[in-house]
Design an enzyme around this catalytic site. Structure first.
Site, PDB file in Angstrom:
ATOM      1  N   ARG A 108      46.173  55.933  48.665  1.00  0.00           N
ATOM      2  CA  ARG A 108      45.131  54.860  48.063  1.00  0.00           C
ATOM      3  C   ARG A 108      45.914  53.608  48.415  1.00  0.00           C
ATOM      4  O   ARG A 108      47.123  53.309  48.452  1.00  0.00           O
ATOM      5  CB  ARG A 108      45.246  54.960  46.644  1.00  0.00           C
ATOM      6  CG  ARG A 108      44.770  53.903  45.764  1.00  0.00           C
ATOM      7  CD  ARG A 108      44.438  54.250  44.271  1.00  0.00           C
ATOM      8  NE  ARG A 108      45.800  54.205  43.580  1.00  0.00           N
ATOM      9  CZ  ARG A 108      45.929  54.265  42.131  1.00  0.00           C
ATOM     10  NH1 ARG A 108      44.684  54.580  41.454  1.00  0.00           N
ATOM     11  NH2 ARG A 108      46.920  54.037  41.439  1.00  0.00           N
ATOM     12  N   HIS A 112      39.508  50.770  45.968  1.00  0.00           N
ATOM     13  CA  HIS A 112      37.796  50.530  45.674  1.00  0.00           C
ATOM     14  C   HIS A 112      37.001  51.465  46.166  1.00  0.00           C
ATOM     15  O   HIS A 112      35.615  51.371  46.091  1.00  0.00           O
ATOM     16  CB  HIS A 112      37.544  49.195  46.237  1.00  0.00           C
ATOM     17  CG  HIS A 112      38.169  47.985  45.624  1.00  0.00           C
ATOM     18  ND1 HIS A 112      39.479  47.637  45.448  1.00  0.00           N
ATOM     19  CD2 HIS A 112      37.524  46.951  44.990  1.00  0.00           C
ATOM     20  CE1 HIS A 112      39.736  46.472  44.599  1.00  0.00           C
ATOM     21  NE2 HIS A 112      38.615  46.221  44.492  1.00  0.00           N
ATOM     22  N   GLY A 178      41.050  46.643  49.103  1.00  0.00           N
ATOM     23  CA  GLY A 178      42.244  47.033  50.068  1.00  0.00           C
ATOM     24  C   GLY A 178      41.878  46.850  51.486  1.00  0.00           C
ATOM     25  O   GLY A 178      40.856  47.480  51.880  1.00  0.00           O
ATOM     26  N   TYR A 475      30.231  52.673  51.692  1.00  0.00           N
ATOM     27  CA  TYR A 475      29.815  52.775  50.394  1.00  0.00           C
ATOM     28  C   TYR A 475      29.900  54.483  50.246  1.00  0.00           C
ATOM     29  O   TYR A 475      28.730  55.137  50.066  1.00  0.00           O
ATOM     30  CB  TYR A 475      28.370  52.381  50.472  1.00  0.00           C
ATOM     31  CG  TYR A 475      28.406  50.677  50.568  1.00  0.00           C
ATOM     32  CD1 TYR A 475      29.657  49.780  50.759  1.00  0.00           C
ATOM     33  CD2 TYR A 475      27.096  50.197  50.241  1.00  0.00           C
ATOM     34  CE1 TYR A 475      29.296  48.570  50.570  1.00  0.00           C
ATOM     35  CE2 TYR A 475      26.846  48.909  50.386  1.00  0.00           C
ATOM     36  CZ  TYR A 475      28.045  48.013  50.472  1.00  0.00           C
ATOM     37  OH  TYR A 475      27.815  46.484  50.460  1.00  0.00           O
TER      38      TYR A 475
HETATM   39  C1  LIG Z   1      33.654  45.421  44.205  1.00  0.00           C
HETATM   40  C2  LIG Z   1      33.355  46.102  45.767  1.00  0.00           C
HETATM   41  C3  LIG Z   1      33.090  45.291  46.581  1.00  0.00           C
HETATM   42  C4  LIG Z   1      33.103  45.844  48.189  1.00  0.00           C
HETATM   43  N1  LIG Z   1      32.588  44.767  49.148  1.00  0.00           N
HETATM   44  C5  LIG Z   1      32.488  45.379  50.249  1.00  0.00           C
HETATM   45  C6  LIG Z   1      32.033  44.493  51.265  1.00  0.00           C
HETATM   46  O1  LIG Z   1      31.809  43.359  50.961  1.00  0.00           O
HETATM   47  N2  LIG Z   1      32.066  45.092  52.542  1.00  0.00           N
HETATM   48  C7  LIG Z   1      32.427  46.274  52.763  1.00  0.00           C
HETATM   49  O2  LIG Z   1      32.264  46.606  53.973  1.00  0.00           O
HETATM   50  N3  LIG Z   1      32.566  47.275  51.819  1.00  0.00           N
HETATM   51  C8  LIG Z   1      32.870  46.741  50.470  1.00  0.00           C
HETATM   52  N4  LIG Z   1      33.309  47.341  49.690  1.00  0.00           N
HETATM   53  C9  LIG Z   1      33.576  48.814  49.965  1.00  0.00           C
HETATM   54  C10 LIG Z   1      35.070  48.719  50.327  1.00  0.00           C
HETATM   55  O3  LIG Z   1      35.000  48.620  51.665  1.00  0.00           O
HETATM   56  C11 LIG Z   1      35.534  50.445  50.344  1.00  0.00           C
HETATM   57  O4  LIG Z   1      35.410  50.839  49.134  1.00  0.00           O
HETATM   58  C12 LIG Z   1      36.910  50.633  51.094  1.00  0.00           C
HETATM   59  O5  LIG Z   1      37.189  51.783  51.303  1.00  0.00           O
HETATM   60  C13 LIG Z   1      38.065  50.003  49.888  1.00  0.00           C
HETATM   61  O6  LIG Z   1      39.356  50.345  50.393  1.00  0.00           O
HETATM   62  P1  LIG Z   1      40.458  50.317  49.573  1.00  0.00           P
HETATM   63  O7  LIG Z   1      41.824  50.098  50.350  1.00  0.00           O
HETATM   64  O8  LIG Z   1      40.337  49.405  48.429  1.00  0.00           O
HETATM   65  O9  LIG Z   1      40.167  51.651  48.528  1.00  0.00           O
HETATM   66  P2  LIG Z   1      40.785  53.349  48.476  1.00  0.00           P
HETATM   67  O10 LIG Z   1      40.231  53.719  47.389  1.00  0.00           O
HETATM   68  O11 LIG Z   1      42.369  52.792  48.484  1.00  0.00           O
HETATM   69  O12 LIG Z   1      40.660  53.876  49.721  1.00  0.00           O
HETATM   70  C14 LIG Z   1      39.304  54.066  50.447  1.00  0.00           C
HETATM   71  C15 LIG Z   1      39.348  55.458  51.361  1.00  0.00           C
HETATM   72  O13 LIG Z   1      40.348  55.108  52.500  1.00  0.00           O
HETATM   73  C16 LIG Z   1      41.416  55.938  52.459  1.00  0.00           C
HETATM   74  N5  LIG Z   1      42.459  55.287  52.670  1.00  0.00           N
HETATM   75  C17 LIG Z   1      43.020  54.057  52.019  1.00  0.00           C
HETATM   76  N6  LIG Z   1      44.197  53.696  52.788  1.00  0.00           N
HETATM   77  C18 LIG Z   1      44.362  54.439  53.560  1.00  0.00           C
HETATM   78  C19 LIG Z   1      45.504  54.332  54.373  1.00  0.00           C
HETATM   79  N7  LIG Z   1      46.583  53.610  54.488  1.00  0.00           N
HETATM   80  N8  LIG Z   1      45.368  55.205  55.363  1.00  0.00           N
HETATM   81  C20 LIG Z   1      44.412  56.275  55.458  1.00  0.00           C
HETATM   82  N9  LIG Z   1      43.466  56.329  54.538  1.00  0.00           N
HETATM   83  C21 LIG Z   1      43.416  55.329  53.881  1.00  0.00           C
HETATM   84  C22 LIG Z   1      41.350  56.524  50.862  1.00  0.00           C
HETATM   85  O14 LIG Z   1      42.151  57.934  51.106  1.00  0.00           O
HETATM   86  C23 LIG Z   1      39.944  56.534  50.772  1.00  0.00           C
HETATM   87  O15 LIG Z   1      39.586  57.851  51.294  1.00  0.00           O
HETATM   88  C24 LIG Z   1      33.418  47.106  48.161  1.00  0.00           C
HETATM   89  C25 LIG Z   1      33.773  47.911  47.240  1.00  0.00           C
HETATM   90  C26 LIG Z   1      33.666  47.427  45.873  1.00  0.00           C
HETATM   91  C27 LIG Z   1      34.377  48.363  44.849  1.00  0.00           C
END
Ligand SMILES: Cc1cc2nc3c(=O)[nH]c(=O)nc-3n(C[C@H](O)[C@H](O)[C@H](O)COP(=O)(O)OP(=O)(O)OC[C@H]3O[C@@H](n4cnc5c(N)ncnc54)[C@H](O)[C@@H]3O)c2cc1C
Ligand SMILES: *[C@@H]1O[C@H](CO)[C@@H](O)[C@H](O)[C@H]1NC(C)=O
Ligand SMILES: *[C@@H]1O[C@H](CO)[C@@H](O)[C@H](O)[C@H]1NC(C)=O
Ligand SMILES: *[C@@H]1O[C@H](CO)[C@@H](O)[C@H](O)[C@H]1NC(C)=O
Ligand SMILES: *[C@@H]1O[C@H](CO)[C@@H](O)[C@H](O)[C@H]1NC(C)=O
Ligand SMILES: *[C@@H]1O[C@H](CO)[C@@H](O)[C@H](O)[C@H]1NC(C)=O
Ligand SMILES: *[C@@H]1O[C@H](CO)[C@@H](O)[C@H](O)[C@H]1NC(C)=O
Ligand SMILES: *[C@@H]1O[C@H](CO)[C@@H](O)[C@H](O)[C@H]1NC(C)=O
Ligand SMILES: *[C@@H]1O[C@H](CO)[C@@H](O)[C@H](O)[C@H]1NC(C)=O
Ligand SMILES: CC(=O)N[C@H]1CO[C@H](CO)[C@@H](O)[C@@H]1O
Length: 535
Positions: A108, A112, A178, A475
Site C-alpha cells: 500500500r 486510493h 499516492g 480505475y
Molecule cells: C479520489 C481519487 C481520485 C483519483 N484521481 C485520479 C486521477 O486524476 N488520475 C488517475 O490516473 N487516477 C486517479 N485515481 C486512481 C488512482 O490513480 C489509483 O487508485 C492509484 O492506484 C492509487 O495509488 P495509491 O498509491 O494511492 O493506491 P494504493 O491503494 O496504495 O495502491 C494501488 C495499487 O498499486 C499497488 N501498489 C501501491 N504501491 C506500490 C508499490 N510501491 N509497489 C508495487 N505496487 C504498489 C497496490 O498494491 C495496489 O494494487 C483516483 C483515485 C481516487 C480514489
C-alpha cells in the site's frame, strides 16, 4: 455478466470461510514475527515498525490509508500484521518471510485503490505499508525528480512549485493519491493532451524484486521497467521510487468552469464537445462532468447539469481566441476565465477556494472520504443526440451516478499503443468514468449504490468500445473479473487483462513469468504466469 456475478458470489463465500479461523492465524503470526526478527538488519530493527492486532495503534495504522470507506467495515477482512517500512531491509525481510510462510503480501502506498485491494484480501494476508517512503528530490537543473512511492501527488507538485513556477508534472488531479499505485498504473491528469500520461514521463525506477534485490532501470531491464510503468507494479515487486521528467508550464495558466443544464442547451453543447474537445489545441483540456440536479431551488423536477472544467496552459486572451475558433458553442466569456499559477490550478481543480495557500497541497487529509464505486469506459465515436437524451433519461432515473468524460487526442494519440502497458491511445475521443458515492455504512447500502454504476454502465453499452470493452487499470474494477485463489491461468487473467491492456497483456504475462515465476506478487487482478511448458 455471468462471470462477474459468479465471481462476486464466490468472493463472499471465500470471505466467510476465512473469517472463522483465527486460532490458526495466531501461530502463523508468531512464527512470521520471529522470521522477521531473524532477518532484520540489527541497525534497523523491524520490530519497531510491526503492528499486530495486539498493538493499540493497529486499527489507526490500518485506517490511516483506507481511502474508500466501503472497505472500512467490520466485515472487511483485516491484515494479520502491518509493516510500516522505514528502511529497504524491512521490505526485504517482509518478502523473505512472506515467501517462507505463504502469507499474501499487500503493498500500500497512498491507499486510493478503488477496490481497496492494497489493504484487504480474501486469503490470510499482511500489509507492507509504504507511507514512510516519501522523500522527493527535485532538480530543476536536470528537469527531473526522484520521488518515493509513499509521497502524495500534492507533495510532488508542491516540491516542484517550490523551486520553479514554470515546471510541473502531468499526473492526477487529486492531491492525496499516492505515487506508488498511481505511477505504476498509468496516471492521467489535465495535462495529458500536451504531455501524455504520468508513465510517459518516467525515466527510471527502483524496485525490490522477489529475491530481495534492489534494482534500477538498468539492472531490471527494459521489460520490467515497461511493465511497472502502466501494468501495475504489484504483480512484479515493491517499487521504492520513480525518477520523473518534469515538464514546462507557463508562469500563468488559465482555468474556467462553465455549467449548463438541459434547459440551457446542454445536449447540443455536449454533442459538440465530443466532436471538438479531443481535437482542440493540446494546451486546452476540458473535462466534462454530467450529474443530476434539481431544475431550480424551488422545483423537485430533475435535469442534467453538464459542467465544463478546464485547464489552459496559457493566458486567457489566447484561450478565448482558441475557444472562439474551436468551440464557440460553449459561449466562453472573459469573465469565466481565471488566471493563476499552475500549482494554484491544481487546488482549483480539486475544489479548493481561489486563494487557498499552495501548501494546502501538502495536506494528507482527503477532500472526500466516503464510500465509492467507480467504473471506466472508452468512447471511440460521438454519441448521437438521441443517445445522449436516452442517457439523460436513465441518469435521471438512477439519480446518483456522476458521468465524467476526459478528452484524449493531442499527445495521447501520438504515443504508440505498445509504448507502455496502457493501450488506450489513438482513436479515443475520451475516457468515461462512472462514479457514485454514499454516506451510509453497510453491505445493503453498498449493494444499492454499486448497482447504480453497473446499471448506467449497462445502458452505455451501445455507445462505448467493444471487443474488448476497454477499461483503465487505475480505475480498478473487480466487476471486470477476479483472481480467486491468486493463481489465475493465462485465460482467466485475460478476462480483465485484455480490457486493461489489450495486446500488451501478452508482454506483461511474459515479463511476469520471467521475473516472478512462482507468482509471489499477486492480488485479485494480478498478471498471471505462464506454465513453464508455454514459455
Ligand atoms: C479520489 C481519487 C481520485 C483519483 N484521481 C485520479 C486521477 O486524476 N488520475 C488517475 O490516473 N487516477 C486517479 N485515481 C486512481 C488512482 O490513480 C489509483 O487508485 C492509484 O492506484 C492509487 O495509488 P495509491 O498509491 O494511492 O493506491 P494504493 O491503494 O496504495 O495502491 C494501488 C495499487 O498499486 C499497488 N501498489 C501501491 N504501491 C506500490 C508499490 N510501491 N509497489 C508495487 N505496487 C504498489 C497496490 O498494491 C495496489 O494494487 C483516483 C483515485 C481516487 C480514489
Ligand atoms: C529464528 O532464528 C532462531 C535462532 O537462529 C531459530 O531457532 C528459529 O527457528 C528461527 N525462526 C524462524 C521463524 O525463522
Ligand atoms: C496477542 O496477545 C495475546 C494475549 O495478550 C497473546 O496470546 C497472543 O499471542 C498475542 N499475539 C501476537 C500476534 O502477538
Ligand atoms: C472506519 O471504521 C472505524 C471502525 O468502525 C471507525 O472508527 C472510523 O471512524 C471509520 N473511519 C472513517 C474515516 O469513517
Ligand atoms: C533524496 O536525497 C536524500 C539525501 O541525499 C536521500 O536520502 C533520499 O533517499 C533521496 N530520495 C530519493 C527519492 O532519491
Ligand atoms: C443550441 O445549440 C445549437 C447547436 O449548437 C444551436 O444551433 C442553437 O442556436 C443553440 N440554442 C440556443 C438557445 O442557444
Ligand atoms: C432537490 O430536491 C430534493 C427533493 O426531490 C430535495 O430533497 C433536495 O434537497 C434538493 N436538492 C438541492 C441541492 O436543493
Ligand atoms: C458546476 O458544476 C459542478 C459539478 O460538476 C459544481 O461542483 C459547481 O459548483 C457548479 N458551479 C456552479 C457555478 O454552479
Ligand atoms: C440492479 O438492481 C436491480 C433491482 O434489484 C436488478 O434488477 C438489476 O439486475 C441490478 N443490475 C445490475 C447490473 O446488477
Ligand atoms: C510498532 C510497535 O510498537 N510494534 C509492537 C507491537 O507489539 C509487538 C509485540 O506484540 C512488539 O514486538 C512490537 O514492537
Amino acid at each position: 455478466m455471468v462471470t462477474s456475478s459468479f465471481a462476486i458470489v464466490s468472493l463472499f463465500a471465500v470471505l466467510l470461510l476465512h473469517t472463522v479461523s483465527p486460532a490458526n492465524c495466531d501461530s502463523v503470526n508468531q512464527r512470521f514475527l520471529q522470521c522477521l526478527d531473524n532477518h532484520s538488519n540489527p541497525s534497523y530493527p523491524i520490530s519497531t515498525v510491526v503492528y499486530t492486532p495486539n498493538n493499540s495503534s493497529y486499527s489507526s495504522v490500518l485506517q490511516a490509508y483506507i481511502r474508500n470507506l466501503r472497505f472500512n467495515e467490520s466485515t472487511t477482512p483485516k491484515p494479520q500484521l502491518i509493516i510500516t517500512a522505514l528502511h529497504e531491509s524491512h521490505i526485504q525481510s517482509a518478502i523473505v518471510c512472506a515467501k517462507q510462510y505463504g502469507l499474501e503480501m499487500k503493498i500500500r502506498s497512498g491507499g486510493h485503490d478503488f477496490e481497496g485491494i492494497s489493504y484487504w484480501s480474501v486469503v490470510p494476508f499482511f500489509i507492507l505499508d509504504m507511507f514512510n517512503f516519501r522523500s522527493i528530490n527535485v532538480s530543476i537543473a536536470d528537469e527531473t525528480a526522484w520521488v518515493q512511492v509513499g509521497a502524495t501527488l500534492g507533495e510532488v507538485y508542491y516540491r516542484i512549485a517550490e523551486k520553479s513556477n514554470t515546471h510541473g508534472f502531468p499526473a492526477g488531479v487529486c492531491p492525496t493519491v499516492g505515487v506508488g499505485g498511481h505511477f505504476s498504473g498509468g496516471g492521467y491528469g489535465n495535462m495529458m493532451r500536451k504531455y501524455g500520461l504520468t508513465v510517459d514521463n518516467i525515466v527510471d525506477a527502483q524496485i525490490i524484486d522477489v529475491h530481495g534485490r534492489l534494482l534500477n532501470r538498468e539492472s531490471m531491464g527494459e521489460d520490467l521497467f515497461w511493465a511497472i510503468t502502466g501494468g501495475g507494479a504489484s504483480s512484479y515487486g515493491v517499487v521504492i521510487a520513480y525518477k520523473i521528467k518534469l515538464v514546462v508550464v507557463p508562469a500563468i495558466v488559465t482555468v474556467f468552469q462553465v455549467n449548463v443544464t438541459l434547459q440551457q442547451n446542454a445536449t447540443n453543447i455536449v454533442y459538440r464537445w465530443q466532436q471538438v474537445a479531443y481535437k482542440l489545441d493540446e494546451d486546452i483540456f476540458i473535462r466534462l462532468t454530467m450529474d443530476v440536479v434539481n431544475l431550480s431551488s424551488t422545483s423537485t423536477e430533475k435535469t442534467i447539469r453538464a459542467s465544463f472544467l478546464s485547464l489552459f496552459l496559457g493566458d486567457s486572451k489566447r484561450l478565448l481566441s482558441l475557444m472562439n475558433q474551436g468551440f464557440p458553442e460553449l459561449g466562453l466569456k472573459p469573465t469565466d476565465c481565471i488566471e493563476m499559477t499552475w500549482a494554484q490550478s491544481v487546488l482549483y481543480w480539486t475544489g479548493f477556494p481561489i486563494g487557498a495557500p499552495v501548501n494546502t497541497l501538502l495536506s494528507r487529509i482527503p477532500q472526500l472520504l466516503t464510500h465509492i464505486k467507480w467504473k471506466s469506459d472508452y468512447l471511440k465515436k460521438p454519441i448521437s443526440k438521441d443517445g445522449l437524451e436516452y442517457t439523460w433519461k436513465k441518469m435521471i432515473q438512477l439519480e446518483r451516478v456522476v458521468l465524467t468524460f476526459n478528452p484524449y487526442g493531442g499527445k495521447m494519440a501520438e504515443i504508440p499503443a505498445s509504448a507502455k502497458p496502457f493501450p488506450h491511445r489513438a482513436g479515443n475521443i475520451c475516457k468515461i468514468q462512472y462514479a457514485v458515492d454514499w454516506k451510509e455504512d453497510g453491505v445493503e447500502a453498498a449493494n444499492h449504490y454499486v448497482n447504480l454504476t453497473r446499471m448506467l454502465y449497462g445502458y452505455m453499452t451501445p455507445y462505448v468500445s467493444k471487443s474488448p470493452r476497454e477499461a483503465f487499470l487505475n480505475y480498478r474494477d473487480l466487476d471486470l473479473g477476479i483472481n480467486h485463489n491468486g493463481h489465475n491461468s493465462y485465460a482467466e487473467g485475460a478476462v480483465y487483462g485484455i480490457k486493461y491492456f489489450k495486446a500488451n497483456y501478452n508482454r506483461l504475462v511474459q515479463t511476469k513469468t520471467k521475473v516472478d515465476p512462482d507468482n509471489f506478487f499477486r492480488n485479485e487482478q494480478s498478471i498471471p504466469t505462464l506454465p513453464s511448458s508455454e514459455m
